[in-house]
Design a protein around this motif. Structure first.
Motif, short mmCIF file in Angstrom:
data_model
loop_
_atom_site.label_atom_id
_atom_site.label_comp_id
_atom_site.label_asym_id
_atom_site.label_seq_id
_atom_site.Cartn_x
_atom_site.Cartn_y
_atom_site.Cartn_z
N THR A 72 40.34 58.20 28.81
CA THR A 72 40.31 57.04 29.70
C THR A 72 41.67 56.37 29.78
O THR A 72 42.15 56.01 30.86
CB THR A 72 39.25 56.03 29.22
OG1 THR A 72 37.96 56.65 29.24
CG2 THR A 72 39.21 54.80 30.12
N ASN A 73 42.33 56.20 28.64
CA ASN A 73 43.63 55.53 28.64
C ASN A 73 44.74 56.40 29.22
O ASN A 73 45.78 55.89 29.62
CB ASN A 73 43.99 55.08 27.22
CG ASN A 73 43.22 53.84 26.81
OD1 ASN A 73 42.78 53.07 27.66
ND2 ASN A 73 43.05 53.65 25.52
N THR A 74 44.52 57.72 29.25
CA THR A 74 45.47 58.59 29.95
C THR A 74 45.35 58.37 31.45
O THR A 74 46.35 58.35 32.18
CB THR A 74 45.21 60.06 29.61
OG1 THR A 74 45.38 60.26 28.20
CG2 THR A 74 46.15 60.98 30.36
N LYS A 144 37.87 55.55 40.62
CA LYS A 144 39.06 56.39 40.43
C LYS A 144 39.26 56.76 38.97
O LYS A 144 39.60 57.91 38.64
CB LYS A 144 40.28 55.65 40.98
CG LYS A 144 41.58 56.44 40.88
CD LYS A 144 42.73 55.65 41.46
CE LYS A 144 44.04 56.44 41.35
NZ LYS A 144 45.19 55.66 41.93
N VAL A 145 39.06 55.79 38.06
CA VAL A 145 39.26 56.07 36.64
C VAL A 145 38.23 57.06 36.13
O VAL A 145 38.57 58.03 35.41
CB VAL A 145 39.21 54.76 35.82
CG1 VAL A 145 39.30 55.05 34.33
CG2 VAL A 145 40.33 53.82 36.24
N ASP A 146 36.96 56.85 36.48
CA ASP A 146 35.92 57.77 36.01
C ASP A 146 36.10 59.16 36.61
O ASP A 146 35.80 60.16 35.96
CB ASP A 146 34.53 57.22 36.35
CG ASP A 146 33.99 56.32 35.26
OD1 ASP A 146 34.59 56.29 34.17
OD2 ASP A 146 32.96 55.64 35.48
N ARG A 147 36.56 59.23 37.86
CA ARG A 147 36.80 60.55 38.47
C ARG A 147 37.90 61.28 37.73
O ARG A 147 37.80 62.49 37.46
CB ARG A 147 37.16 60.37 39.95
CG ARG A 147 37.49 61.65 40.68
CD ARG A 147 36.36 62.64 40.65
NE ARG A 147 35.15 62.14 41.31
CZ ARG A 147 34.01 62.81 41.36
NH1 ARG A 147 33.92 64.00 40.75
NH2 ARG A 147 32.96 62.30 41.96
N LEU A 204 30.27 56.20 26.85
CA LEU A 204 31.68 56.44 26.57
C LEU A 204 32.56 56.16 27.78
O LEU A 204 33.77 56.32 27.72
CB LEU A 204 31.90 57.89 26.12
CG LEU A 204 31.13 58.32 24.87
CD1 LEU A 204 31.41 59.78 24.57
CD2 LEU A 204 31.50 57.46 23.68
N SER A 205 31.93 55.73 28.86
CA SER A 205 32.67 55.47 30.09
C SER A 205 32.91 53.97 30.23
O SER A 205 32.00 53.18 30.00
CB SER A 205 31.86 55.97 31.30
OG SER A 205 32.35 55.43 32.51
N PRO A 206 34.12 53.56 30.61
CA PRO A 206 34.37 52.12 30.75
C PRO A 206 33.51 51.47 31.83
O PRO A 206 33.28 50.27 31.79
CB PRO A 206 35.85 52.05 31.11
CG PRO A 206 36.19 53.39 31.65
CD PRO A 206 35.31 54.36 30.92
#
Length: 245
Positions: A72-74, A144-147, A204-206
């Motif tokens: 996620t942070n990447t 976008k982040v989850d994708r 585990l997903s933000p």
């Protein structure tokens, strides 16, 4: 499964308890009954793990969380909170000594929240659905982040089956567990046809929507990401995907 916040609280308490154990082991009582200055201990403090080392931690939940946070942070730096440094299990068992007499100091418990103290909520929080509101079983869009995170997880899953397709469900589950996907998050899809499971990554997903669908193929597996609604009363296997059953 523990949520990221609960896991972070648990490991923080573990680190605090470890510090208390180390200080208690080193301290002694002076003649007046006051604690004497701590003297250097012959036993070194346990080495604390951080960063990539947490992805090799003996606890599978810690590994799964560490992998998810890194991915996620990447995709969006600073989006997910980092895990605090943890001691390796062997270090904790071999190097941390308790006080004389074999009694261990109590681990500080998380203070309870009084029932009469209201918990502040974000001002932009939408109104909750009514009691009679129909539950949604349709997939939801991924942001976008989850994708981005989904693509990284899909690469890891495909790599776990680089040697070939799973022979059966047990082999598929074993390979996913070896790639640090928790067994309780892997759910077999009902019906005939190709072997297919869904990996629930909502905890585990933000944004609490990410899930993977893994289907055995002749050469390995196909991995499709989709968004699942957040309600835990809706099983991941019951979510309707566009164009799928």
């Amino acid at each position: 499964m523990p949520t990221p916040q609960r896991l972070l609280t648990t490991v923080a308490l573990t680190a605090a308890a470890l510090g208390a154990l180390t200080l208690t082991a080193c301290g002694t009582q002076g003649a007046a009954g006051k604690p004497a200055p701590a003297t250097p201990s012959a036993t070194p403090s346990p080495r604390m793990l951080s960063g990539e080392e947490l992805e090799r931690h003996p606890d599978p939940t810690v590994r799964a969380q560490a992998v998810a946070i890194r991915i996620t942070n990447t995709c969006a730096p600073g989006t997910a909170r980092e895990l605090p440094p943890l001691p390796a299990v062997t270090d904790l068992a071999e190097e941390v000594k308790g006080p004389p007499g074999g009694e261990q100091p109590p681990v500080p418990a998380e203070p309870p929240t009084p029932a009469d103290v209201p918990v502040p909520l974000p001002t932009d929080l939408p109104e909750p659905p009514g009691v009679d509101a129909p539950a949604s079983y349709d997939e939801v869009p991924l942001d976008k982040v989850d994708r981005c995170a989904a693509d990284a997880h899909a690469d890891r899953v495909r790599a776990a089956f680089a040697a070939g397709p799973p022979a059966d469900e047990a082999a598929l589950r074993k390979a996913l567990a070896g790639a640090d996907y928790l067994p309780e998050n892997v759910h077999r899809m009902p019906g005939g046809g190709a072997l297919r499971v869904r990996v629930d990554l909502r905890d585990l997903s933000p944004n609490d929507n990410l899930a993977l669908e893994v289907t055995a193929t002749a050469g390995g597996v196909r991995v499709d990401a989709f968004g699942a609604p957040t309600g835990r009363d809706r099983e991941i296997t019951e979510i309707r995907r566009t164009g799928r059953t």
